[in-house]
Design a protein around this motif. Structure first.
Motif, PDB file in Angstrom:
ATOM      1  N   ALA A 215       0.849  -0.996   0.129  1.00 36.81           N
ATOM      2  CA  ALA A 215       0.088  -0.328   0.457  1.00 36.81           C
ATOM      3  C   ALA A 215       1.246   1.497  -0.095  1.00 36.81           C
ATOM      4  N   ARG A 216       0.066   2.224  -0.023  1.00 36.67           N
ATOM      5  CA  ARG A 216       1.198   3.926  -0.007  1.00 36.67           C
ATOM      6  C   ARG A 216       1.182   3.560   1.548  1.00 36.67           C
ATOM      7  N   GLY A 217       2.386   4.088   1.539  1.00 37.79           N
ATOM      8  CA  GLY A 217       3.338   4.205   3.014  1.00 37.79           C
ATOM      9  C   GLY A 217       3.880   3.515   3.541  1.00 37.79           C
ATOM     10  N   GLU A 218       3.390   2.717   3.261  1.00 36.64           N
ATOM     11  CA  GLU A 218       3.535   0.918   3.361  1.00 36.64           C
ATOM     12  C   GLU A 218       5.180   0.756   3.327  1.00 36.64           C
ATOM     13  N   VAL A 219       6.191   0.029   4.447  1.00 41.07           N
ATOM     14  CA  VAL A 219       7.501  -0.599   3.569  1.00 41.07           C
ATOM     15  C   VAL A 219       6.379  -2.359   3.891  1.00 41.07           C
ATOM     16  N   VAL A 220       7.267  -2.726   3.126  1.00 44.00           N
ATOM     17  CA  VAL A 220       7.214  -4.174   2.828  1.00 44.00           C
ATOM     18  C   VAL A 220       8.306  -5.339   2.574  1.00 44.00           C
ATOM     19  N   GLY A 221       8.467  -5.919   3.961  1.00 43.13           N
ATOM     20  CA  GLY A 221       9.861  -7.068   3.904  1.00 43.13           C
ATOM     21  C   GLY A 221       9.545  -8.232   3.128  1.00 43.13           C
TER      22      GLY A 221
ATOM     23  N   ILE B 285      11.389  -0.243  -5.575  1.00 47.60           N
ATOM     24  CA  ILE B 285      11.419  -1.694  -5.229  1.00 47.60           C
ATOM     25  C   ILE B 285      13.178  -1.164  -4.832  1.00 47.60           C
ATOM     26  N   ALA B 286      13.489  -2.268  -3.726  1.00 43.18           N
ATOM     27  CA  ALA B 286      15.213  -1.809  -2.354  1.00 43.18           C
ATOM     28  C   ALA B 286      15.454  -2.958  -3.289  1.00 43.18           C
TER      29      ALA B 286
ATOM     30  N   VAL C 158      20.896   4.001   5.802  1.00 44.99           N
ATOM     31  CA  VAL C 158      20.312   3.548   4.654  1.00 44.99           C
ATOM     32  C   VAL C 158      18.955   3.235   5.509  1.00 44.99           C
ATOM     33  N   LEU C 159      18.560   2.653   6.006  1.00 49.26           N
ATOM     34  CA  LEU C 159      17.312   1.728   6.443  1.00 49.26           C
ATOM     35  C   LEU C 159      16.428   3.493   7.074  1.00 49.26           C
ATOM     36  N   GLU C 160      17.355   4.077   8.188  1.00 50.11           N
ATOM     37  CA  GLU C 160      16.495   5.566   8.423  1.00 50.11           C
ATOM     38  C   GLU C 160      16.441   5.487   6.912  1.00 50.11           C
ATOM     39  N   VAL C 161      17.319   6.543   5.549  1.00 45.16           N
ATOM     40  CA  VAL C 161      16.812   7.019   5.028  1.00 45.16           C
ATOM     41  C   VAL C 161      15.299   6.685   4.058  1.00 45.16           C
ATOM     42  N   LEU C 162      15.382   5.449   3.908  1.00 44.08           N
ATOM     43  CA  LEU C 162      14.030   4.963   3.471  1.00 44.08           C
ATOM     44  C   LEU C 162      13.295   5.220   4.443  1.00 44.08           C
ATOM     45  N   LYS C 163      12.809   5.215   5.070  1.00 45.70           N
ATOM     46  CA  LYS C 163      11.922   5.366   6.332  1.00 45.70           C
ATOM     47  C   LYS C 163      10.948   6.670   5.906  1.00 45.70           C
ATOM     48  N   SER C 164      12.537   7.723   6.760  1.00 44.82           N
ATOM     49  CA  SER C 164      11.796   8.955   5.329  1.00 44.82           C
ATOM     50  C   SER C 164      11.369   9.015   4.830  1.00 44.82           C
ATOM     51  N   LEU C 165      11.960   8.741   3.475  1.00 49.37           N
ATOM     52  CA  LEU C 165      11.482   8.974   2.028  1.00 49.37           C
ATOM     53  C   LEU C 165       9.935   8.419   2.093  1.00 49.37           C
ATOM     54  N   ARG C 166       9.590   6.731   3.430  1.00 52.19           N
ATOM     55  CA  ARG C 166       8.663   6.537   2.874  1.00 52.19           C
ATOM     56  C   ARG C 166       7.576   7.556   3.909  1.00 52.19           C
ATOM     57  N   ASP C 167       7.949   7.981   4.834  1.00 49.02           N
ATOM     58  CA  ASP C 167       7.141   8.947   5.369  1.00 49.02           C
ATOM     59  C   ASP C 167       6.887  10.669   5.347  1.00 49.02           C
ATOM     60  N   ARG C 168       8.227  10.974   4.403  1.00 46.07           N
ATOM     61  CA  ARG C 168       7.765  12.159   3.196  1.00 46.07           C
ATOM     62  C   ARG C 168       7.498  12.485   1.806  1.00 46.07           C
ATOM     63  N   LEU C 169       7.606  11.480   1.297  1.00 45.03           N
ATOM     64  CA  LEU C 169       6.757  11.499  -0.052  1.00 45.03           C
ATOM     65  C   LEU C 169       5.700   9.848  -0.058  1.00 45.03           C
ATOM     66  N   GLY C 170       5.497   9.758   1.106  1.00 43.66           N
ATOM     67  CA  GLY C 170       4.344   8.522   0.958  1.00 43.66           C
ATOM     68  C   GLY C 170       4.553   7.279  -0.141  1.00 43.66           C
ATOM     69  N   LEU C 171       5.839   7.125  -0.262  1.00 47.35           N
ATOM     70  CA  LEU C 171       6.212   6.056  -0.909  1.00 47.35           C
ATOM     71  C   LEU C 171       5.646   4.096  -0.913  1.00 47.35           C
ATOM     72  N   GLY C 172       5.234   3.880  -1.484  1.00 50.79           N
ATOM     73  CA  GLY C 172       5.526   2.138  -1.267  1.00 50.79           C
ATOM     74  C   GLY C 172       6.946   1.528  -0.976  1.00 50.79           C
ATOM     75  N   ILE C 173       7.333   0.857  -0.635  1.00 55.00           N
ATOM     76  CA  ILE C 173       8.371   0.094  -0.860  1.00 55.00           C
ATOM     77  C   ILE C 173       8.471  -1.444  -0.420  1.00 55.00           C
ATOM     78  N   VAL C 174       9.120  -1.559  -1.319  1.00 50.81           N
ATOM     79  CA  VAL C 174       9.751  -3.595  -0.713  1.00 50.81           C
ATOM     80  C   VAL C 174      10.729  -3.646  -0.813  1.00 50.81           C
ATOM     81  N   LEU C 175      11.107  -3.897   0.450  1.00 49.02           N
ATOM     82  CA  LEU C 175      12.522  -4.314   1.083  1.00 49.02           C
ATOM     83  C   LEU C 175      12.645  -5.522   0.776  1.00 49.02           C
TER      84      LEU C 175
END
Ligand SMILES: Nc1ncnc2c1ncn2[C@@H]1O[C@H](COP(=O)(O)OP(=O)(O)O)[C@@H](O)[C@H]1O
Ligand SMILES: [Mg+2]
Length: 345
Positions: free
Chosen positions: A37-43, A182-183, A198-215
């Protein structure tokens, strides 16, 4: 996890990827479901060779032409499986940002960091002037916490530390304001402190840009505190999927339990770290029944015969015949099953 979410950015259903090897098709990915989902990080977690990279590359249309890709990959309102390459190219690097595991696709040593980001921007936004793109590159470096971005932007990759290079790669991946990132193993070559940054950077992008991230990572330790949900992959299948807290509290698959026991703990001094005995099966030599059974301390007769379906157990989806009773099964009960029959799938 299987539920279709309203806000779903990426919705993967029954994704299967087969490679032609010596006249037969060998499935590296076998019916994976995944939602982001938008704003979600999935491992997406699993040992090397489990099919993590192939699954994500297939989502983006980046597997060889001869590969057989089946199932559905919906991104926003578009179906990506079968999408023409020209259309797919437009999505990649614009709506979907990627950080590849493959080092060949990393930074070009003879170009400055800034000019590489500028190039990435102008490729997808030809209307932007070089000056605007350059200013944007400085902003992006700042966004990924690179100090003195206005100076760093004109440096070459060799002038950056490993952690800064990885952050520059992230900046490039989000240069065109994607909705999904997708990282693939973005922290693998880095030491623990830099990994955390680096993980902090990814989370801040999620928070600031509302990105969905696949880690994607082979290290379950990386996902703790850094993702919302986890899909554990073994031999091309999701064997457990859960919210990250539930997965760590109450894992419902023996493979997840094994991965959890192999995470080093700060307060423990062990001579050797626990590791699950054996290795994942190569393609084409997948055992009968549950693919994990030859390495599983709980394996019983049924595990040799039937591949378990993914179903709800506790707060997880688990593909284990004994998902409901794992915690009651002491190690000594484990049956040493008969020799595995190796089959071509
Ligand atoms: N182009 C290919 N042709 C045949 N087999 C492949 C190809 N690419 C990957 N594989 C196989 O698919 C399996 C999954 O690989 P991969 O997705 O890279 O694993 P990982 O989980 O480490 O990212 C491995 O057994 C790998 O050897
Ligand atoms: Mg990989």
């Amino acid at each position: 996890m299987l539920k279709h979410q309203d806000k779903s950015l990426l919705s993967v259903r029954n994704l299967t990827v087969g490679f032609q090897v010596g006249g037969v098709t060998l499935d590296a990915v076998r019916g994976i479901d995944l939602d982001v989902a938008r704003g979600e990080v999935v491992g997406v977690v699993g040992e090397s060779g489990s099919g993590k990279s192939v699954a994500m590359l297939a989502c983006l249309g980046l597997v060889p032409r001869t590969a057989r890709v089946a199932g559905s990959v919906r991104f926003q309102d578009k179906e990506l499986v079968g999408m023409p390459q020209s259309e797919m190219r437009k999505l990649r690097g614009s709506r979907i940002g990627m950080i590849f595991q493959d080092p060949l696709s990393s930074l070009n040593p003879v170009l400055t960091i800034g000019s590489q980001i500028v190039e990435a921007i102008r490729l997808h936004q030809p209307g932007i002037s070089r000056k605007q793109a350059y200013d944007r590159a400085v902003e992006l470096l700042d966004l990924v916490s690179i100090p003195q971005p206005d100076r760093r932007v004109s440096q070459y990759p060799h002038e950056f530390s490993g952690g800064m290079r990885q952050r520059a790669m992230i900046a490039m991946a989000v240069a065109n304001g994607p909705d999904l990132l997708i990282a693939d193993e973005p922290t693998t070559a880095l030491d623990v402190t830099v990994q955390a940054q680096v993980l902090e950077v990814l989370k801040s992008l999620r928070d600031r840009l509302g990105l969905g991230i696949v880690l994607i990572t082979h290290d379950l330790g990386v996902v703790a505190g850094n993702v919302d949900r986890v899909a554990v992959i073994y031999s091309g299948r999701v064997v457990e999927a859960a919210e990250v807290g539930a997965l760590f509290r109450d894992p419902r698959h023996p493979y997840t339990r094994g991965l959890l026991s192999s995470i080093p703990k700060l307060d423990e001094k062990r001579e050797r770290l626990f590791s699950i005995e054996g290795t994942p099966p190569p393609l084409g030599r997948r055992p009968t029944g549950c693919a994990f059974h030859p390495r599983c301390i709980y394996a019983r007769e049924v595990c040799l015969k039937e591949e378990p379906a993914l179903r709800l157990a506790g707060a997880s989806l688990s593909a284990c015949h004994f998902a409901d009773s794992l915690e009651q099964m002491p190690v000594h009960q484990a049956a040493a099953g008969p020799e595995t029959t190796e089959v071509h799938q």
